[in-house]
Design an enzyme around this catalytic site. Structure first.
Site, PDB file in Angstrom:
ATOM      1  N   HIS A 123       0.942  -1.321  -0.032  1.00  0.00           N
ATOM      2  CA  HIS A 123      -0.038  -0.103  -0.131  1.00  0.00           C
ATOM      3  C   HIS A 123       0.901   1.377   0.066  1.00  0.00           C
ATOM      4  O   HIS A 123       0.240   2.243  -0.255  1.00  0.00           O
ATOM      5  CB  HIS A 123      -1.163   0.096   1.480  1.00  0.00           C
ATOM      6  CG  HIS A 123      -2.000  -1.018   1.076  1.00  0.00           C
ATOM      7  ND1 HIS A 123      -2.940  -1.375   0.106  1.00  0.00           N
ATOM      8  CD2 HIS A 123      -2.271  -1.933   2.083  1.00  0.00           C
ATOM      9  CE1 HIS A 123      -3.620  -2.371   0.640  1.00  0.00           C
ATOM     10  NE2 HIS A 123      -3.348  -2.749   1.776  1.00  0.00           N
ATOM     11  N   ASP A 158      -2.661 -10.798  -1.947  1.00  0.00           N
ATOM     12  CA  ASP A 158      -2.944 -10.313  -0.677  1.00  0.00           C
ATOM     13  C   ASP A 158      -4.590  -9.787  -0.827  1.00  0.00           C
ATOM     14  O   ASP A 158      -5.134  -9.799  -1.873  1.00  0.00           O
ATOM     15  CB  ASP A 158      -2.504  -8.728  -0.202  1.00  0.00           C
ATOM     16  CG  ASP A 158      -2.767  -8.582   1.275  1.00  0.00           C
ATOM     17  OD1 ASP A 158      -1.834  -8.648   2.139  1.00  0.00           O
ATOM     18  OD2 ASP A 158      -3.767  -7.583   1.182  1.00  0.00           O
ATOM     19  N   HIS A 160      -6.182  -7.324   0.106  1.00  0.00           N
ATOM     20  CA  HIS A 160      -6.358  -5.857  -0.341  1.00  0.00           C
ATOM     21  C   HIS A 160      -5.810  -5.639  -1.543  1.00  0.00           C
ATOM     22  O   HIS A 160      -4.658  -5.996  -1.764  1.00  0.00           O
ATOM     23  CB  HIS A 160      -5.926  -5.122   0.830  1.00  0.00           C
ATOM     24  CG  HIS A 160      -6.497  -5.400   2.102  1.00  0.00           C
ATOM     25  ND1 HIS A 160      -5.887  -6.305   3.265  1.00  0.00           N
ATOM     26  CD2 HIS A 160      -7.759  -5.026   2.519  1.00  0.00           C
ATOM     27  CE1 HIS A 160      -6.712  -6.034   4.260  1.00  0.00           C
ATOM     28  NE2 HIS A 160      -7.701  -5.606   3.829  1.00  0.00           N
TER      29      HIS A 160
END
Length: 338
Positions: A123, A158, A160
């Site tokens: 991220h 993942d 996300h």
């Protein structure tokens, strides 16, 4: 199979705050999984990253800012992400694990690398910490390899969407980024992309999946979409952002993978790549037992060990399969999926 596991004690000193799901015990669980896998294991400590390599994907101003924050005692960087004094060393060693793994693989000392690092990275944006992540470790390695003239595929499983990684390479035709993730969900990005939208868009492939999606969908997606695209791209290196929060037991998300699914995915990737050209990076995953079992299953699959399916399997919804079909339809404008 010989596996290099890269970690460091300082990763356990990064503290995101009391009760935070991204906690030091995650590292212990991952290392337990590595050490119980049916592989020949070598372990090394992660070195500090060369700042020049960090600057391939992060701005100098952000790097300076994070170092100053940690030196001054730490701070909360966003509602989900915090740093303490030890976080600086943890972050630069997490980023340094990948270049070390590349060297060891090129030397022929090992067949595959698993990087048990924290904080996670996918991220982290060029100038911003986000979603538990400080520096984008997989992206640093990818950018280094591109600089050396290689083509790189990044597979991010993942739960996300790896918005930071995608942002860093959305115009880079030498990096293929594929993400499977729950959607709509944090961070709100990762919907179906138009792979013809701009230069480099053909190498961004997002598979946004509804809550409840299970291993049956992932296995079909690998066979009909992910493996053909990676094969046609022809990467020199494969980097896997291996989050384990898509596991059915994970407390933060709602996908339903099981250890045998991770074994299947890792096994399926082996035939795509030249020897000694695959690196796994620990990303998310917040149930400790699920992390340990899934990491062990990943390495077992990569080593060619066939894991039997669990007695209790989950089934994906019609919406999940319709989503896969929609993504395939768009991808077929760029890749041969017949």
């Amino acid at each position: 199979m010989r596996v290099l596991a890269v970690s460091h004690p300082v990763f356990g000193q990064h503290d995101a705050g009391w009760g935070h799901p991204e906690r030091p015990a995650r590292l212990d669980a991952a290392l337990q999984g590595v050490r119980t896998a049916p592989v020949e294991l070598a372990e090394e400590l992660a070195p500090e990253i060369d700042r020049r390599l960090l600057e391939l994907v992060h701005t100098p101003r952000y790097i300076d800012y994070l170092q100053q924050v940690c030196a001054s005692g730490g701070a909360r960087l966003d509602p989900d992400t915090a740093a303490v004094p030890a976080s600086w060393e943890a972050a630069i060693r997490a980023a340094g694990a990948g270049p070390l793994a590349v060297r060891r693989l090129e030397e022929g000392a090992t067949d595959l690398a698993f990087l048990a690092v924290r904080p996670p990275g996918h991220h982290a944006r060029p100038s911003t910490a986000m979603g538990f992540c400080l520096f984008n470790s997989a992206a640093v390695t990818a950018a280094m390899l591109v600089e050396q003239g290689y083509k790189v595929a990044i597979l991010d499983w993942d739960v996300h969407h790896g918005n930071g990684t995608e942002e860093m390479f959305e115009h880079e035709e030498r990096v293929l980024y594929i993400s499977t993730h729950q959607y709509p969900f944090y961070p709100g990005t990762g919907g179906i992309v138009d792979m013809t939208a701009h230069q480099g868009a053909a190498t961004i492939l997002d598979l946004p999946l509804p809550a409840g999606t299970a291993g049956d969908l992932f296995r079909r997606a690998f066979e009909e979409l992910i493996l053909p695209v990676i094969s046609q791209f022809g990467p020199d290196w494969l980097l896997v952002s291996a989050g384990y929060d898509a596991h059915a037991a994970d407390p933060l998300a709602s996908l339903r993978l099981l250890p045998s699914d991770y074994a299947f995915m890792a096994s399926a990737l082996v035939e795509l790549m030249p020897p000694r050209r695959t690196i796994y990076y620990l990303e998310g995953g917040y149930d400790l037992d699920a992390i340990a079992a899934s990491v062990s299953a990943t390495l077992a699959g990569a080593a060619g060990t066939v894991l039997p399916d669990e007695q209790q399997r989950f089934r994906s919804s019609e919406l999940a399969f319709a989503t896969l079909d929609a993504v395939k339809e768009g991808a077929a404008r760029v890749w041969d999926l017949r």
